[in-house]
Write a protein that holds these residues in place. Structure first.
Motif, mmCIF file in Angstrom:
data_model
loop_
_atom_site.group_PDB
_atom_site.id
_atom_site.type_symbol
_atom_site.label_atom_id
_atom_site.label_comp_id
_atom_site.label_asym_id
_atom_site.label_seq_id
_atom_site.Cartn_x
_atom_site.Cartn_y
_atom_site.Cartn_z
ATOM 1 N N ALA A 135 19.503 -42.117 -90.065
ATOM 2 C CA ALA A 135 20.123 -41.516 -91.254
ATOM 3 C C ALA A 135 20.709 -40.150 -90.915
ATOM 4 O O ALA A 135 21.812 -39.809 -91.356
ATOM 5 N N ALA A 136 19.996 -39.381 -90.092
ATOM 6 C CA ALA A 136 20.487 -38.051 -89.707
ATOM 7 C C ALA A 136 21.728 -38.146 -88.827
ATOM 8 O O ALA A 136 22.624 -37.310 -88.906
ATOM 9 N N ALA A 137 21.761 -39.191 -87.985
ATOM 10 C CA ALA A 137 22.907 -39.336 -87.070
ATOM 11 C C ALA A 137 24.141 -39.856 -87.783
ATOM 12 O O ALA A 137 25.266 -39.707 -87.291
ATOM 13 N N MET A 138 23.946 -40.506 -88.959
ATOM 14 C CA MET A 138 25.077 -41.130 -89.655
ATOM 15 C C MET A 138 25.797 -40.122 -90.535
ATOM 16 O O MET A 138 25.787 -40.216 -91.761
ATOM 17 N N THR A 139 26.447 -39.189 -89.892
ATOM 18 C CA THR A 139 27.241 -38.187 -90.603
ATOM 19 C C THR A 139 28.580 -38.813 -91.017
ATOM 20 O O THR A 139 28.860 -39.971 -90.705
ATOM 21 N N ASP A 140 29.434 -38.019 -91.665
ATOM 22 C CA ASP A 140 30.679 -38.537 -92.253
ATOM 23 C C ASP A 140 31.652 -39.145 -91.242
ATOM 24 O O ASP A 140 32.567 -39.864 -91.616
ATOM 25 N N ASP A 141 31.474 -38.788 -89.970
ATOM 26 C CA ASP A 141 32.402 -39.284 -88.952
ATOM 27 C C ASP A 141 31.947 -40.606 -88.329
ATOM 28 O O ASP A 141 32.571 -41.093 -87.394
ATOM 29 N N VAL A 142 30.839 -41.203 -88.840
ATOM 30 C CA VAL A 142 30.313 -42.433 -88.250
ATOM 31 C C VAL A 142 30.832 -43.645 -89.025
ATOM 32 O O VAL A 142 30.652 -43.739 -90.242
ATOM 33 N N GLY A 143 31.464 -44.566 -88.304
ATOM 34 C CA GLY A 143 32.019 -45.752 -88.943
ATOM 35 C C GLY A 143 31.330 -47.044 -88.580
ATOM 36 O O GLY A 143 31.691 -48.105 -89.099
ATOM 37 N N GLU A 183 33.166 -55.384 -76.194
ATOM 38 C CA GLU A 183 34.383 -54.583 -76.040
ATOM 39 C C GLU A 183 35.309 -54.824 -77.248
ATOM 40 O O GLU A 183 35.866 -53.886 -77.820
ATOM 41 N N ALA A 184 35.449 -56.079 -77.632
ATOM 42 C CA ALA A 184 36.282 -56.413 -78.796
ATOM 43 C C ALA A 184 35.690 -55.807 -80.065
ATOM 44 O O ALA A 184 36.418 -55.247 -80.902
ATOM 45 N N ALA A 185 34.356 -55.892 -80.211
ATOM 46 C CA ALA A 185 33.703 -55.339 -81.408
ATOM 47 C C ALA A 185 33.901 -53.826 -81.470
ATOM 48 O O ALA A 185 34.153 -53.265 -82.543
ATOM 49 N N ILE A 186 33.787 -53.178 -80.310
ATOM 50 C CA ILE A 186 33.945 -51.719 -80.271
ATOM 51 C C ILE A 186 35.392 -51.341 -80.606
ATOM 52 O O ILE A 186 35.644 -50.425 -81.393
ATOM 53 N N LYS A 187 36.346 -52.071 -80.043
ATOM 54 C CA LYS A 187 37.759 -51.799 -80.370
ATOM 55 C C LYS A 187 38.025 -51.979 -81.856
ATOM 56 O O LYS A 187 38.718 -51.178 -82.483
ATOM 57 N N LEU A 188 37.452 -53.051 -82.429
ATOM 58 C CA LEU A 188 37.663 -53.312 -83.862
ATOM 59 C C LEU A 188 37.048 -52.202 -84.707
ATOM 60 O O LEU A 188 37.679 -51.707 -85.659
ATOM 61 N N ALA A 189 35.829 -51.802 -84.342
ATOM 62 C CA ALA A 189 35.166 -50.727 -85.090
ATOM 63 C C ALA A 189 35.936 -49.416 -84.933
ATOM 64 O O ALA A 189 36.053 -48.630 -85.875
ATOM 65 N N ARG A 190 36.477 -49.172 -83.743
ATOM 66 C CA ARG A 190 37.255 -47.960 -83.507
ATOM 67 C C ARG A 190 38.561 -47.983 -84.307
ATOM 68 O O ARG A 190 38.981 -46.980 -84.877
ATOM 69 N N LYS A 191 39.209 -49.150 -84.350
ATOM 70 C CA LYS A 191 40.474 -49.229 -85.078
ATOM 71 C C LYS A 191 40.259 -48.863 -86.554
ATOM 72 O O LYS A 191 40.973 -48.023 -87.109
ATOM 73 N N ARG A 192 39.240 -49.489 -87.142
ATOM 74 C CA ARG A 192 38.936 -49.197 -88.541
ATOM 75 C C ARG A 192 38.484 -47.746 -88.691
ATOM 76 O O ARG A 192 38.902 -47.033 -89.617
ATOM 77 N N GLY A 193 37.594 -47.308 -87.773
ATOM 78 C CA GLY A 193 37.028 -45.965 -87.871
ATOM 79 C C GLY A 193 38.080 -44.876 -87.740
ATOM 80 O O GLY A 193 38.046 -43.871 -88.457
ATOM 81 N N ILE A 194 39.011 -45.061 -86.824
ATOM 82 C CA ILE A 194 40.074 -44.062 -86.633
ATOM 83 C C ILE A 194 40.933 -43.983 -87.895
ATOM 84 O O ILE A 194 41.261 -42.901 -88.381
ATOM 85 N N ALA A 195 41.247 -45.152 -88.471
ATOM 86 C CA ALA A 195 42.073 -45.165 -89.685
ATOM 87 C C ALA A 195 41.371 -44.461 -90.840
ATOM 88 O O ALA A 195 42.025 -43.812 -91.663
ATOM 89 N N LEU A 196 40.029 -44.576 -90.909
ATOM 90 C CA LEU A 196 39.281 -43.984 -92.022
ATOM 91 C C LEU A 196 38.754 -42.589 -91.722
ATOM 92 O O LEU A 196 38.068 -41.988 -92.552
ATOM 93 N N GLY A 197 39.007 -42.092 -90.510
ATOM 94 C CA GLY A 197 38.426 -40.801 -90.124
ATOM 95 C C GLY A 197 36.941 -40.900 -89.835
ATOM 96 O O GLY A 197 36.203 -39.911 -89.959
#
Ligand code: PLP
Length: 394
Positions: A168-176, A104-118
């Motif tokens: 590789a196909a799933a890792m589009t620009d919105d994947v953080g 849960e903490a890892a997902i929140k951390l990844a989301r925090k960074r991901g949201i900031a970077l789009g």
């Protein structure tokens, strides 16, 4: 046994345990069992290892608990040790109390960074298991565990494990971030190939995505290294631990590179990294080192699958998969539970990892004799579970 006032979240085996020491546990009637279930991967040192027990008892008498508003020496030492041992560069550690919370903490951390970077989306693997809290469940690639709780958060997309093109196909620009278990535990004990893990690492680096390794089950010596990721030489950006870490007390940890961090107020845990649990976890790490238990886990990992397959009837084991002290034995039919019950009759505790996989998670201190006993029990149990009477009823 199922107790009427205990909520039936587990289908229990017909044993009530009262005592444990080393590789053995005993039931109410005094019957002894060899424990190769190990609390689903917790008891790396067996039960009540003297070094762990002494550390926990001493700490209980010294300082039982203080909140994370204050520093304590056991927590600081444990963080330093984990940062040195785990395959995360310049790691900082967040402490919590379970695997689901660590993820849960890892997902929140990844989301925090991901949201900031789009780049807020996260790729996870089909067949994965990351825990039962809502976000960890949403990251779990097992439809049966999720169905009753849909719709869950839509932050995750799933690809088949081992398929680099699909990733590789799933890792589009919105994947953080990419979240994976280097050895998939609940999904049937499936080690991911070293070459695949290296390719995932390269893709993540190229596309500015975090590699998040869930080592809740595979870490802390279980697979013969401090982390299963060490086998491939791959470094993670974020890594989660729990199960074996606390030596039997509830401990969870999330490590992340220094550049990827929560700030005060982002996340918290009242009990996380408390002094008693941290002292116990330090004793686990020290004991693994002092007793050379990583090498012992690897030696067990050489013996156990060979002995177990040899003890079973021909064709009863479709595949033996695993590493170190984590093994799954794929059966030709979904009779893993019947086989585990039959192993109990033989005096050995194991667990199922899916309907058709018998899992053994022996303690790293298991002797050669223990391995032989477990293998013999497995062979007899699998023969019984695959006998025609069971086949008709299953
Ligand atoms: C067990 C497990 C979890 C969940 O841990 P809990 O302590 O039960 O919350 C998460 N990830 C993996 C890989 C696990 O094996």
């Amino acid at each position: 046994m199922n107790e009427p006032h205990v909520m039936p979240t587990y289908a229990r085996y017909p044993v009530t345990l009262v005592r444990g020491a080393g590789t053995r546990v005993w039931d109410e009637g005094g019957r002894e069992f060899l424990d190769f279930a190990g609390s689903l991967g917790v008891n790396a040192l067996g039960h009540s290892h003297p070094a762990w027990l002494a550390a926990v008892r001493d700490q209980l008498g010294m300082l039982d608990m203080v909140s994370n508003l204050y520093a304590t020496s056991p927590q600081a030492k444990l963080a330093r040790r984990l940062a040195a041992l785990m395959p995360v560069p310049d790691a900082r550690v967040f402490f919590c109390n379970s695997g689901a919370e660590a993820n849960e903490a890892a997902i929140k951390l990844a989301r925090k960074r991901g949201i900031a970077l789009g780049r807020p989306a996260i790729v996870a693997l089909e067949g994965s298991f990351h825990g039962r809290t809502i976000a960890a469940l949403a990251a779990t690639g097992q439809p049966g565990k999720r169905a009753a709780f849909e719709p869950l958060v839509d932050w995750f997309r799933f690809v088949p494990p081992g398929d680099l093109d699909a990733l590789a196909a799933a890792m589009t620009d919105d994947v953080g971030a990419v979240l994976l278990e280097p050895v998939m535990g609940e999904g049937g004990v499936r080690p991911l190939e070293d070459t695949y893990l290296r390719d995932v690492r390269r893709l993540c680096s190229e596309r500015d995505a975090l590699l998040v390794a869930d080592e809740v089950q595979s870490g802390v010596g279980r697979c013969g290294d401090w982390a299963a990721l060490h086998h491939s030489g791959v470094m993670a950006d974020v890594l989660t631990l729990a199960k074996a870490l606390g030596g039997g007390l509830p401990a969870g940890a999330m490590l992340a590179r220094e550049s990827i961090s929560f700030a005060p107020g982002d996340h918290a845990s009242t009990f996380g990294g408390g002094p008693v649990v941290s002292a116990g976890a330090l004793a686990v790490l020290d004991t693994i080192e002092r007793e050379h238990l990583l090498a012992r886990a690897r030696a067990i990992g050489e013996m156990l699958p060979v002995a177990a397959v040899a003890a079973a009837p021909a064709d009863a084991v479709v595949e033996a998969r695993g590493r170190g002290c984590l093994w799954g034995f794929q059966l030709p039919r979904p009779v893993a539970d019947e086989a585990v019950v039959a192993m109990i009759d033989e005096g050995v505790l194991a667990s199922a990892a899916g309907p058709d996989v018998v899992r053994m998670s022996p303690p790293l201190i298991a002797s050669d004799d223990d391995v032989e006993i477990a293998a013999g029990a497995f062979g007899a149990a699998v023969a019984a579970a695959l006998a025609p009477a069971h086949g008709v009823s299953s």
